[in-house]
Scaffold this active site. Sequence first.
Site, short mmCIF file in Angstrom:
data_model
loop_
_atom_site.label_atom_id
_atom_site.label_comp_id
_atom_site.label_asym_id
_atom_site.label_seq_id
_atom_site.Cartn_x
_atom_site.Cartn_y
_atom_site.Cartn_z
N GLU A 128 18.80 -14.91 -21.17
CA GLU A 128 19.83 -15.91 -20.49
C GLU A 128 19.53 -15.90 -18.95
O GLU A 128 18.99 -15.03 -18.31
CB GLU A 128 21.20 -15.23 -20.85
CG GLU A 128 21.60 -15.19 -22.29
CD GLU A 128 22.88 -14.69 -22.57
OE1 GLU A 128 23.36 -15.19 -23.66
OE2 GLU A 128 23.62 -14.18 -21.64
N ASN A 182 16.21 -13.49 -26.84
CA ASN A 182 16.82 -14.56 -26.09
C ASN A 182 16.91 -13.85 -24.62
O ASN A 182 17.07 -12.68 -24.36
CB ASN A 182 18.23 -15.16 -26.42
CG ASN A 182 19.33 -14.07 -26.68
OD1 ASN A 182 18.99 -12.84 -26.91
ND2 ASN A 182 20.55 -13.87 -26.25
N CYS A 216 16.01 -25.29 -31.14
CA CYS A 216 15.27 -24.45 -31.78
C CYS A 216 14.44 -25.27 -32.87
O CYS A 216 13.45 -25.15 -33.13
CB CYS A 216 15.59 -23.14 -31.92
SG CYS A 216 15.86 -22.12 -30.50
N GLU A 239 13.84 -17.87 -30.73
CA GLU A 239 12.90 -18.60 -31.40
C GLU A 239 11.77 -19.62 -30.61
O GLU A 239 10.72 -19.45 -30.97
CB GLU A 239 13.53 -19.61 -32.34
CG GLU A 239 14.68 -19.05 -33.36
CD GLU A 239 15.93 -18.86 -32.60
OE1 GLU A 239 17.12 -18.84 -33.42
OE2 GLU A 239 16.30 -18.95 -31.61
#
Length: 130
Positions: free
Chosen positions: A44, A42, A89, A55
């Site tokens: 951000e 991830n 996702c 994902e």
Amino acid sequence: MDEEALLTTARDAVGDSYAPYSEYQVGAALETNDGTVFTGCNVENANFSNSIHAEELALSKAVEAGHRSFERIAVSSDRRDGVTPCGMCRQSLAEFCDDDLRIICEGDGEPSVYTLGELIPNTISMEQLE
């Protein structure tokens, strides 16, 4: 690659995460039908809506490399809390994957294994939009 190795690869991707706002790091490892593995973490952003999920990043890298068929995906977080792909996702995976895509999620004990169809039945598909 066996499921434990795929989960280890996802766990390793957690360390690449950029999550200064939520402090919730996620990693994913997506295996194609030919055995190639793509990882994601991830990333951000201060406005949150521009954040990238692990994902999605793994899927994007695989698609960019020309892959369209997938065997399974493993997901892990820094908290080992059994995180599953979010709805967005799941829908992204459904664009390329059948309902039987295996999703391996790492908790603090044995991994939980789901199919995409279990996690998101009745997805929006190209057929529905035609």
